[in-house]
Design an enzyme around this catalytic site. Structure first.
Site, PDB file in Angstrom:
ATOM      1  N   ASP A 254      41.210  46.891  45.741  1.00 18.71           N
ATOM      2  CA  ASP A 254      41.749  45.535  45.931  1.00 18.71           C
ATOM      3  C   ASP A 254      42.718  45.527  47.114  1.00 18.71           C
ATOM      4  OD1 ASP A 254      40.424  44.696  43.675  1.00 18.71           O
ATOM      5  OD2 ASP A 254      42.201  44.559  42.417  1.00 18.71           O
TER       6      ASP A 254
ATOM      7  N   ARG B 256      34.529  43.252  50.290  1.00 17.18           N
ATOM      8  CA  ARG B 256      34.609  42.005  49.523  1.00 17.18           C
ATOM      9  C   ARG B 256      35.553  41.078  50.294  1.00 17.18           C
ATOM     10  NH1 ARG B 256      38.400  42.731  44.916  1.00 17.18           N
ATOM     11  NH2 ARG B 256      36.746  43.820  43.829  1.00 17.18           N
TER      12      ARG B 256
HETATM   13  C1  FAD Z   1      35.987  39.033  42.530  1.00 21.71           C
HETATM   14  C2  FAD Z   1      37.301  38.628  43.131  1.00 21.71           C
HETATM   15  C3  FAD Z   1      38.183  39.610  43.552  1.00 21.71           C
HETATM   16  C4  FAD Z   1      39.402  39.243  44.135  1.00 21.71           C
HETATM   17  N1  FAD Z   1      40.215  40.224  44.652  1.00 21.71           N
HETATM   18  C5  FAD Z   1      41.334  39.867  45.337  1.00 21.71           C
HETATM   19  C6  FAD Z   1      42.112  40.846  46.002  1.00 21.71           C
HETATM   20  O1  FAD Z   1      41.846  42.041  45.963  1.00 21.71           O
HETATM   21  N2  FAD Z   1      43.199  40.421  46.706  1.00 21.71           N
HETATM   22  C7  FAD Z   1      43.549  39.085  46.789  1.00 21.71           C
HETATM   23  O2  FAD Z   1      44.522  38.757  47.471  1.00 21.71           O
HETATM   24  N3  FAD Z   1      42.821  38.153  46.136  1.00 21.71           N
HETATM   25  C8  FAD Z   1      41.727  38.499  45.422  1.00 21.71           C
HETATM   26  N4  FAD Z   1      40.989  37.530  44.790  1.00 21.71           N
HETATM   27  C9  FAD Z   1      41.517  36.141  44.667  1.00 21.71           C
HETATM   28  C10 FAD Z   1      41.212  35.307  45.898  1.00 21.71           C
HETATM   29  O3  FAD Z   1      42.000  35.729  46.988  1.00 21.71           O
HETATM   30  C11 FAD Z   1      41.515  33.820  45.652  1.00 21.71           C
HETATM   31  O4  FAD Z   1      42.874  33.667  45.355  1.00 21.71           O
HETATM   32  C12 FAD Z   1      40.701  33.184  44.548  1.00 21.71           C
HETATM   33  O5  FAD Z   1      39.388  33.646  44.557  1.00 21.71           O
HETATM   34  C13 FAD Z   1      40.696  31.623  44.682  1.00 21.71           C
HETATM   35  O6  FAD Z   1      40.108  31.246  45.874  1.00 21.71           O
HETATM   36  P1  FAD Z   1      38.604  30.640  46.018  1.00 21.71           P
HETATM   37  O7  FAD Z   1      37.929  31.396  47.092  1.00 21.71           O
HETATM   38  O8  FAD Z   1      37.942  30.649  44.720  1.00 21.71           O
HETATM   39  O9  FAD Z   1      38.762  29.213  46.632  1.00 21.71           O
HETATM   40  P2  FAD Z   1      39.679  27.967  46.339  1.00 21.71           P
HETATM   41  O10 FAD Z   1      39.499  27.122  47.549  1.00 21.71           O
HETATM   42  O11 FAD Z   1      41.067  28.402  45.968  1.00 21.71           O
HETATM   43  O12 FAD Z   1      39.019  27.299  45.092  1.00 21.71           O
HETATM   44  C14 FAD Z   1      37.727  26.716  45.129  1.00 21.71           C
HETATM   45  C15 FAD Z   1      37.421  26.140  43.773  1.00 21.71           C
HETATM   46  O13 FAD Z   1      37.269  27.211  42.827  1.00 21.71           O
HETATM   47  C16 FAD Z   1      37.878  26.868  41.586  1.00 21.71           C
HETATM   48  N5  FAD Z   1      38.992  27.789  41.328  1.00 21.71           N
HETATM   49  C17 FAD Z   1      39.547  28.682  42.196  1.00 21.71           C
HETATM   50  N6  FAD Z   1      40.524  29.380  41.587  1.00 21.71           N
HETATM   51  C18 FAD Z   1      40.614  28.897  40.326  1.00 21.71           C
HETATM   52  C19 FAD Z   1      41.434  29.216  39.214  1.00 21.71           C
HETATM   53  N7  FAD Z   1      42.377  30.168  39.247  1.00 21.71           N
HETATM   54  N8  FAD Z   1      41.237  28.527  38.061  1.00 21.71           N
HETATM   55  C20 FAD Z   1      40.287  27.568  37.957  1.00 21.71           C
HETATM   56  N9  FAD Z   1      39.476  27.225  38.993  1.00 21.71           N
HETATM   57  C21 FAD Z   1      39.633  27.891  40.158  1.00 21.71           C
HETATM   58  C22 FAD Z   1      38.309  25.428  41.698  1.00 21.71           C
HETATM   59  O14 FAD Z   1      37.255  24.615  41.283  1.00 21.71           O
HETATM   60  C23 FAD Z   1      38.538  25.265  43.183  1.00 21.71           C
HETATM   61  O15 FAD Z   1      38.412  23.964  43.612  1.00 21.71           O
HETATM   62  C24 FAD Z   1      39.760  37.872  44.225  1.00 21.71           C
HETATM   63  C25 FAD Z   1      38.861  36.888  43.805  1.00 21.71           C
HETATM   64  C26 FAD Z   1      37.651  37.251  43.269  1.00 21.71           C
HETATM   65  C27 FAD Z   1      36.710  36.181  42.845  1.00 21.71           C
END
Ligand code: FAD
Length: 309
Positions: free
Chosen positions: A132, A182
């Protein structure tokens, strides 16, 4: 950054709040939306249920900033057991770890030693060890860790965050080592001198980096996962992949357990590779607060859970 998001991210760093929240039953109840339970059995059970729907998984034991050497060694042993138990159940389940959970705050060499042991354990079960990306304080060190690991192991991946200004250059440099990457948007509180403060810019950066990654995936220069729940972004990525003749099998989508479940199922049913990250463990507070910060409307679930008593 919105005020609610900023406050929730600030709260994620508070030890006092962590202690208070852990004692409140209604908060724990609200977390079950994103965390199937605190035990390894809970996580493995959730992975088995997803496997029945054609969805593969990544498992992670929650925790970060471990400051005791023996505790970091114990975390390494727990992840090794997790790999063994996943293999016994014949699950297609990788693991994902935070470098500070494996001792990065104690020293680079300690984290390397623990990660090397885990990469070897993962290789024995033909699994991937994903690293991560935490806050920018650890970014350079995490990239260095990955290079050390990658020199000896094929089965290691790293996460890059599109909100950081530096990520275009980091990606270009990483492509020289045939990485597994990722791509996410980024979940931490970062200063405007290091990260795009506006969501539109973070999204534009995500798409720009996706193009580079899709090309690399098509040409066999990288293995690629898009870690996002953003339905529009996913549709655009699939369109661009088709335009540049990058086959569906060359990349995968990754989402968090409990978020956008319908979208997860739809992608798997329509032939896209879909992997869900399942978190478990007792140290859920900072992780859970970052999930609330991503969508402050989620605080409503905590409040509704409180009303139910
Ligand atoms: C498999 C995976 C691994 C990850 N690893 C890391 C990492 O190592 N380091 C790091 O900094 N971040 C990590 N993240 C988190 C990432 O950085 C984002 O904060 C997170 O994925 C929300 O962003 P989004 O791309 O979904 O888009 P956004 O634009 O934030 O959201 C798009 C849509 O997705 C839905 N959504 C998003 N988040 C949520 C929530 N919490 N609850 C409910 N609905 C939601 C909503 O419908 C929203 O409108 C990871 C995420 C995933 C999926």
């Amino acid at each position: 950054m919105g005020l609610a998001r900023a406050l929730l991210l600030k709260g994620s760093e508070s030890r006092w709040l962590a202690e208070q929240a852990s004692r409140r039953r209604f908060v724990r109840r609200a977390t079950t939306r994103f965390i199937p339970g605190e035990s390894m059995d809970d996580a493995l059970g959730a992975a088995s249920s997803l496997a029945e729907k054609g969805i593969t998984t990544i498992l992670t034991l929650l925790g970060e900033n471990v400051v005791d050497r023996e505790a970091a060694a114990e975390v390494t042993r727990e992840f090794t057991t997790l790999l063994e138990r996943g293999a016994e159940k014949k699950l297609d389940a990788d693991i994902s770890v935070k470098p500070t959970h494996l001792g990065l705050d104690l020293g680079f060499d300690i984290a390397v030693q623990n990660l090397q042991a885990l990469a070897s354990a993962a290789a024995r079960h033909a699994r991937l060890l994903a690293v991560d990306m935490e806050s920018t304080r650890y970014c350079e060190l995490t990239l260095d860790l990955y290079r050390v690991l990658r020199a000896e192991h094929d089965n290691v991946g790293i996460c890059l965050q599109s909100y950081l200004f530096r990520t275009d250059a980091d990606l270009e440099a990483l492509l020289t080592v045939a990485p597994m990457i990722r791509l996410v948007k980024g979940a931490y509180k970062e200063s405007a001198s290091l990260a795009y403060p506006k969501k539109g810019d973070v999204d534009a950066s995500y798409l720009r980096l996706s193009d580079t990654l899709l090309e690399a995936a098509r040409d066999g220069a990288a293995r690629v996962a898009f870690g996002t729940h953003d339905a529009d972004m996913i549709a655009t990525i699939n369109r661009r992949a088709a335009d540049m003749k990058c086959p569906r099998e060359a990349y995968e989508f990754q989402m968090l357990y409990g978020i956008e479940r319908d979208l997860q199922a739809r992608l798997a049913e329509t032939g896209y590779r879909m992997r869900v990250l399942i978190s478990f463990g007792e140290y859920w507070f900072p992780w859970y607060m970052r999930r609330l910060a991503e969508r402050p409307a989620n605080v409503g679930f905590v409040l509704r859970s409180m009303m139910r008593g």
